[in-house]
Design a protein around this motif. Structure first.
Motif, PDB file in Angstrom:
ATOM      1  N   ARG A  10      23.624  46.344  37.598  1.00 51.50           N
ATOM      2  CA  ARG A  10      22.935  45.604  36.541  1.00 51.50           C
ATOM      3  C   ARG A  10      23.947  44.768  35.760  1.00 51.50           C
ATOM      4  NH1 ARG A  10      18.070  47.264  34.410  1.00 51.50           N
ATOM      5  NH2 ARG A  10      18.322  45.413  33.095  1.00 51.50           N
ATOM      6  N   ARG A  11      25.173  44.683  36.297  1.00 51.05           N
ATOM      7  CA  ARG A  11      26.239  43.976  35.599  1.00 51.05           C
ATOM      8  C   ARG A  11      26.958  43.042  36.577  1.00 51.05           C
ATOM      9  NH1 ARG A  11      27.206  43.812  30.372  1.00 51.05           N
ATOM     10  NH2 ARG A  11      29.333  44.625  30.357  1.00 51.05           N
ATOM     11  N   GLN A  12      27.548  42.005  36.059  1.00 50.05           N
ATOM     12  CA  GLN A  12      28.320  41.099  36.892  1.00 50.05           C
ATOM     13  C   GLN A  12      29.543  41.835  37.476  1.00 50.05           C
ATOM     14  OE1 GLN A  12      27.981  37.862  37.684  1.00 50.05           O
ATOM     15  NE2 GLN A  12      26.898  36.761  36.076  1.00 50.05           N
ATOM     16  N   PRO A  13      29.925  41.534  38.714  1.00 51.92           N
ATOM     17  CA  PRO A  13      31.173  42.120  39.237  1.00 51.92           C
ATOM     18  C   PRO A  13      32.347  41.680  38.371  1.00 51.92           C
ATOM     19  CG  PRO A  13      30.360  40.356  40.664  1.00 51.92           C
ATOM     20  CD  PRO A  13      29.272  40.651  39.692  1.00 51.92           C
ATOM     21  N   GLY A  14      33.115  42.662  37.935  1.00 46.25           N
ATOM     22  CA  GLY A  14      34.226  42.409  37.028  1.00 46.25           C
ATOM     23  C   GLY A  14      33.945  42.819  35.609  1.00 46.25           C
ATOM     24  N   TRP A  15      32.664  43.071  35.293  1.00 40.88           N
ATOM     25  CA  TRP A  15      32.304  43.495  33.938  1.00 40.88           C
ATOM     26  C   TRP A  15      32.338  45.022  33.781  1.00 40.88           C
ATOM     27  CZ3 TRP A  15      27.490  40.138  32.191  1.00 40.88           C
ATOM     28  CH2 TRP A  15      27.906  38.812  32.035  1.00 40.88           C
ATOM     29  N   GLU A  16      32.547  45.716  34.852  1.00 42.76           N
ATOM     30  CA  GLU A  16      32.598  47.177  34.836  1.00 42.76           C
ATOM     31  C   GLU A  16      33.899  47.633  35.503  1.00 42.76           C
ATOM     32  OE1 GLU A  16      30.522  49.406  33.595  1.00 42.76           O
ATOM     33  OE2 GLU A  16      29.022  47.994  32.853  1.00 42.76           O
ATOM     34  N   PRO A  17      34.354  48.868  35.198  1.00 40.55           N
ATOM     35  CA  PRO A  17      35.536  49.394  35.880  1.00 40.55           C
ATOM     36  C   PRO A  17      35.328  49.405  37.399  1.00 40.55           C
ATOM     37  CG  PRO A  17      34.932  50.784  34.015  1.00 40.55           C
ATOM     38  CD  PRO A  17      33.802  49.815  34.199  1.00 40.55           C
ATOM     39  N   ASN A  18      36.415  49.379  38.131  1.00 36.16           N
ATOM     40  CA  ASN A  18      36.397  49.428  39.591  1.00 36.16           C
ATOM     41  C   ASN A  18      35.612  48.267  40.201  1.00 36.16           C
ATOM     42  OD1 ASN A  18      37.885  51.903  39.725  1.00 36.16           O
ATOM     43  ND2 ASN A  18      35.998  52.979  39.148  1.00 36.16           N
ATOM     44  N   SER A  19      35.769  47.090  39.604  1.00 36.69           N
ATOM     45  CA  SER A  19      35.121  45.909  40.151  1.00 36.69           C
ATOM     46  C   SER A  19      35.962  44.687  39.823  1.00 36.69           C
ATOM     47  CB  SER A  19      33.706  45.752  39.593  1.00 36.69           C
ATOM     48  OG  SER A  19      33.733  45.443  38.215  1.00 36.69           O
ATOM     49  N   CYS A  20      35.755  43.638  40.595  1.00 35.13           N
ATOM     50  CA  CYS A  20      36.485  42.400  40.386  1.00 35.13           C
ATOM     51  C   CYS A  20      35.584  41.237  40.777  1.00 35.13           C
ATOM     52  CB  CYS A  20      37.774  42.382  41.210  1.00 35.13           C
ATOM     53  SG  CYS A  20      38.762  40.877  41.056  1.00 35.13           S
ATOM     54  N   GLY A  21      35.535  40.176  39.966  1.00 36.96           N
ATOM     55  CA  GLY A  21      34.669  39.057  40.271  1.00 36.96           C
ATOM     56  C   GLY A  21      35.209  37.727  39.794  1.00 36.96           C
ATOM     57  N   TYR A  22      35.034  36.715  40.617  1.00 35.55           N
ATOM     58  CA  TYR A  22      35.381  35.331  40.282  1.00 35.55           C
ATOM     59  C   TYR A  22      34.090  34.626  39.901  1.00 35.55           C
ATOM     60  CZ  TYR A  22      36.860  30.457  41.342  1.00 35.55           C
ATOM     61  OH  TYR A  22      37.111  29.100  41.297  1.00 35.55           O
ATOM     62  N   HIS A  23      34.003  34.118  38.639  1.00 29.82           N
ATOM     63  CA  HIS A  23      32.757  33.615  38.073  1.00 29.82           C
ATOM     64  C   HIS A  23      32.722  32.089  38.086  1.00 29.82           C
ATOM     65  CE1 HIS A  23      31.403  37.498  35.886  1.00 29.82           C
ATOM     66  NE2 HIS A  23      32.219  37.791  36.886  1.00 29.82           N
ATOM     67  N   GLY A  24      31.536  31.558  38.428  1.00 28.32           N
ATOM     68  CA  GLY A  24      31.403  30.129  38.620  1.00 28.32           C
ATOM     69  C   GLY A  24      31.281  29.316  37.355  1.00 28.32           C
ATOM     70  N   ASP A  25      30.707  29.886  36.282  1.00 28.68           N
ATOM     71  CA  ASP A  25      30.444  29.085  35.089  1.00 28.68           C
ATOM     72  C   ASP A  25      31.693  28.798  34.275  1.00 28.68           C
ATOM     73  OD1 ASP A  25      30.541  31.811  34.538  1.00 28.68           O
ATOM     74  OD2 ASP A  25      29.379  31.591  32.689  1.00 28.68           O
ATOM     75  N   ASP A  26      32.691  29.704  34.322  1.00 18.54           N
ATOM     76  CA  ASP A  26      33.896  29.505  33.520  1.00 18.54           C
ATOM     77  C   ASP A  26      35.184  29.518  34.348  1.00 18.54           C
ATOM     78  OD1 ASP A  26      34.082  32.187  34.137  1.00 18.54           O
ATOM     79  OD2 ASP A  26      33.582  32.883  32.117  1.00 18.54           O
ATOM     80  N   GLY A  27      35.084  29.853  35.656  1.00 14.43           N
ATOM     81  CA  GLY A  27      36.282  29.892  36.498  1.00 14.43           C
ATOM     82  C   GLY A  27      37.209  31.051  36.196  1.00 14.43           C
ATOM     83  N   LEU A  28      36.744  32.015  35.397  1.00 13.40           N
ATOM     84  CA  LEU A  28      37.579  33.159  35.038  1.00 13.40           C
ATOM     85  C   LEU A  28      37.473  34.265  36.092  1.00 13.40           C
ATOM     86  CD1 LEU A  28      36.854  33.493  31.206  1.00 13.40           C
ATOM     87  CD2 LEU A  28      38.731  32.259  32.343  1.00 13.40           C
ATOM     88  N   LEU A  29      38.500  35.088  36.134  1.00 11.45           N
ATOM     89  CA  LEU A  29      38.493  36.283  36.979  1.00 11.45           C
ATOM     90  C   LEU A  29      38.332  37.484  36.073  1.00 11.45           C
ATOM     91  CD1 LEU A  29      38.990  37.190  40.001  1.00 11.45           C
ATOM     92  CD2 LEU A  29      41.253  37.868  39.199  1.00 11.45           C
ATOM     93  N   TYR A  30      37.322  38.288  36.339  1.00  8.57           N
ATOM     94  CA  TYR A  30      37.050  39.494  35.550  1.00  8.57           C
ATOM     95  C   TYR A  30      37.429  40.718  36.370  1.00  8.57           C
ATOM     96  CZ  TYR A  30      34.353  36.479  32.416  1.00  8.57           C
ATOM     97  OH  TYR A  30      33.957  35.501  31.535  1.00  8.57           O
ATOM     98  N   ARG A  31      38.177  41.635  35.713  1.00  6.41           N
ATOM     99  CA  ARG A  31      38.615  42.860  36.399  1.00  6.41           C
ATOM    100  C   ARG A  31      38.455  44.056  35.480  1.00  6.41           C
ATOM    101  NH1 ARG A  31      44.377  42.555  38.976  1.00  6.41           N
ATOM    102  NH2 ARG A  31      44.974  41.321  37.152  1.00  6.41           N
ATOM    103  N   GLY A  32      37.242  44.521  35.333  1.00  8.32           N
ATOM    104  CA  GLY A  32      37.002  45.668  34.480  1.00  8.32           C
ATOM    105  C   GLY A  32      36.669  45.260  33.060  1.00  8.32           C
ATOM    106  N   VAL A  33      36.331  46.262  32.237  1.00  4.14           N
ATOM    107  CA  VAL A  33      35.904  46.013  30.857  1.00  4.14           C
ATOM    108  C   VAL A  33      36.988  45.278  30.080  1.00  4.14           C
ATOM    109  CG1 VAL A  33      35.117  47.085  28.726  1.00  4.14           C
ATOM    110  CG2 VAL A  33      34.466  48.077  30.932  1.00  4.14           C
ATOM    111  N   SER A  34      36.614  44.151  29.470  1.00  6.69           N
ATOM    112  CA  SER A  34      37.493  43.362  28.587  1.00  6.69           C
ATOM    113  C   SER A  34      38.702  42.779  29.302  1.00  6.69           C
ATOM    114  CB  SER A  34      37.970  44.227  27.398  1.00  6.69           C
ATOM    115  OG  SER A  34      36.868  44.701  26.664  1.00  6.69           O
ATOM    116  N   LYS A  35      38.685  42.751  30.620  1.00  8.24           N
ATOM    117  CA  LYS A  35      39.795  42.174  31.377  1.00  8.24           C
ATOM    118  C   LYS A  35      39.339  40.878  32.030  1.00  8.24           C
ATOM    119  CE  LYS A  35      42.419  46.365  32.522  1.00  8.24           C
ATOM    120  NZ  LYS A  35      42.978  47.174  33.638  1.00  8.24           N
ATOM    121  N   LYS A  36      39.719  39.765  31.407  1.00  5.23           N
ATOM    122  CA  LYS A  36      39.404  38.479  32.005  1.00  5.23           C
ATOM    123  C   LYS A  36      40.615  37.573  31.860  1.00  5.23           C
ATOM    124  CE  LYS A  36      37.111  36.747  27.810  1.00  5.23           C
ATOM    125  NZ  LYS A  36      35.871  36.162  27.250  1.00  5.23           N
ATOM    126  N   GLU A  37      40.776  36.669  32.803  1.00  5.50           N
ATOM    127  CA  GLU A  37      41.955  35.829  32.806  1.00  5.50           C
ATOM    128  C   GLU A  37      41.633  34.487  33.447  1.00  5.50           C
ATOM    129  OE1 GLU A  37      44.542  37.374  36.403  1.00  5.50           O
ATOM    130  OE2 GLU A  37      43.592  39.071  35.372  1.00  5.50           O
TER     131      GLU A  37
END
Length: 460
Positions: free
Chosen positions: A121-148
């Motif tokens: 129910r969450r984007q990949p990268g918004w939860e622990p043990n996940s990683c996601g490359y997002h199209g709207d902002d080009g950021l990489l999310y790797r777990g809670v509060s981890k974006k770069e």
């Protein structure tokens, strides 16, 4: 140099207690491997419609396309779906792609990897043990509060990919066939390819390899292997050492003509070197029966089994007249196979009754005999479950078995291990063991080292 590694990469081991009559058992196991060499490292093939946030997305019948069907009001109103299987781990790299057919209202599309415990129910990268490359902002999310900051945004018409480089232990992402970037693979356990859509009318098509990727994966893999090769080539090795190792290989397998040409080419450039006698044999022993072994190998590789049997009866009758040895069995099976190859089926039946039947009651031989005789049951035996027996590599295995048996007749041999493997193969076996240990330290993830693959890539 056909050696055998089983599906779990365990090298067949022949102990020092092996007797000359038993040497053929090593090669008998290599023949059996032709039937059991399977790859159980399955790849994802479609999307998992059972475990998904189905209330927020529609999955097409082909299970390869998704569309966001709601109006997102909250951060949890995400349409997330995983692949039906985790990414395979027994390879150098795993990779998949998505094509953005429609970026929808906000383009909040994501691609990445998640574990089997990920909350769908969450984007990949918004939860622990996940990683996601997002199209709207080009950021990489790797777990809670981890974006770069990571790469460019992506939208309608773009093709985006996600992969795992097991050699470098990294996750990497691509856009329109170009690598965007890579990050450390710090997620443990099996990883599922995961896609998310999060705004009205977003539509994505997934490619798990059913069609060519936009990204040139084969070229990228070749580059990664070249990096590994470059690291290996930085290791210095005296030229005379490599010369002696190669020479011992040619001697061991009876490649007399190649050996002569090799010596002539190296005569003026490479000083001789003496290898300590760990195996109980010296340089003179390495050339034992060299010309006879060359002749036997050539005959067997050409399928002239009758001629090879004739020479063996003349030179080494003990090898072919022992009707309890694995080497003798392999010779007789190959004779039967050659008759099937040329369509002499009546002769094959008679030969089976008069010769193969003698081996059938001996323990450990029945399965190969059954497979060999079963060639008669198929109109197109090459396409049958026992078609592996008709492959050229089976004749190569037989040639190696006969070569080892001839070497074992040398009265100066103290350790039969030297009859099975020259120095080069023993070095490769040590390399295999080291690679297996390294892979185990990486959670048994990454390309499984195949000694057979190395052997097959070397031209004799």
């Amino acid at each position: 140099m056909n050696d055998r590694i089983n599906s779990s990469n365990n090298v067949i081991n022949t102990t020092n207690s092996t007797t000359p009559q038993d040497l053929g058992l090593h090669f008998l196991e290599m023949v059996r491997f032709g039937l059991c060499d399977t790859d159980d490292d399955e790849s994802p093939t479609e999307l998992n419609t059972i475990n998904s946030s189905g209330g927020f997305l529609f999955v097409a019948i082909d299970k390869l396309s998704i569309k966001y069907t709601n109006v997102n009001l909250h951060g949890h109103d995400v349409g997330v779906i995983q692949a039906n299987k985790p990414a395979p781990v027994k390879r150098l790299v795993y990779y998949f792609e998505i094509h953005v057919k429609d970026a929808g209202a906000k383009g909040q599309i994501a691609i990445g990897f998640t574990t089997d415990r990920f909350k769908v129910r969450r984007q990949p990268g918004w939860e622990p043990n996940s990683c996601g490359y997002h199209g709207d902002d080009g950021l990489l999310y790797r777990g809670v509060s981890k974006k770069e900051p990571f790469g460019p945004t992506y939208t309608s018409g773009d093709t985006v990919g996600a992969g795992i480089n097991y050699a470098s232990r990294e996750l990497f992402f691509t856009k329109n066939g170009v690598v965007v970037g890579a990050v450390e693979k710090d997620i443990k356990g099996p990883l599922f390819p995961t896609i998310a859509v999060h705004s009205q009318n977003e539509e994505v098509q997934v490619n798990f390899g059913q069609k060519p990727f936009v990204f040139d994966l084969k070229a990228w893999e070749a580059q990664e292997r070249m990096k590994q090769q470059a690291t290996i080539e930085k290791l210095s090795l005296p030229s005379n050492v490599s010369y002696r190792i190669v020479r011992s290989y040619l001697e061991h397998y009876g490649y007399e003509d190649t050996l002569r040409a090799f010596d002539m080419a190296c005569e003026s450039t490479v000083p001789p070197i003496y290898i300590s006698q760990e195996t109980g044999s010296d340089d003179q022993d390495n050339t034992y029966a060299l010309n006879q072994r060359k002749t036997l190998r050539q005959l067997i590789r050409k399928g002239e089994i009758d001629a090879a049997l004739g020479k063996l009866n003349e030179w080494y009758p003990q090898i072919v007249q022992d009707e309890k040895s694995a080497t003798s069995l392999l010779l007789h099976c190959q004779k039967f196979i050659q008759l099937v190859r040329v369509g002499a089926l009546k002769e094959a039946v008679n030969f089976g009754r008069n010769h193969l039947a003698k081996f059938y009651g001996l323990p450990g031989f029945q399965d190969l005999i059954q497979d060999t005789v079963a060639l008669l049951a198929y109109e197109r035996p090459q396409e049958s479950p026992v078609g592996y027996l008709l492959e050229d590599k089976q004749r190569e295995i037989l040639a190696d078995a006969v070569n080892a048996m001839v070497l074992s007749t040398n009265p100066n041999v103290k350790d039969l291990q030297c009859c099975l493997h020259p120095y080069l193969e023993r070095l490769l076996r040590q390399l295999t063991a080291c690679c297996l240990v390294r892979r185990s330290l990486n959670g048994d993830q990454g390309e499984a080292f195949q000694l057979q693959r190395v052997f097959d890539s070397i031209e004799r």
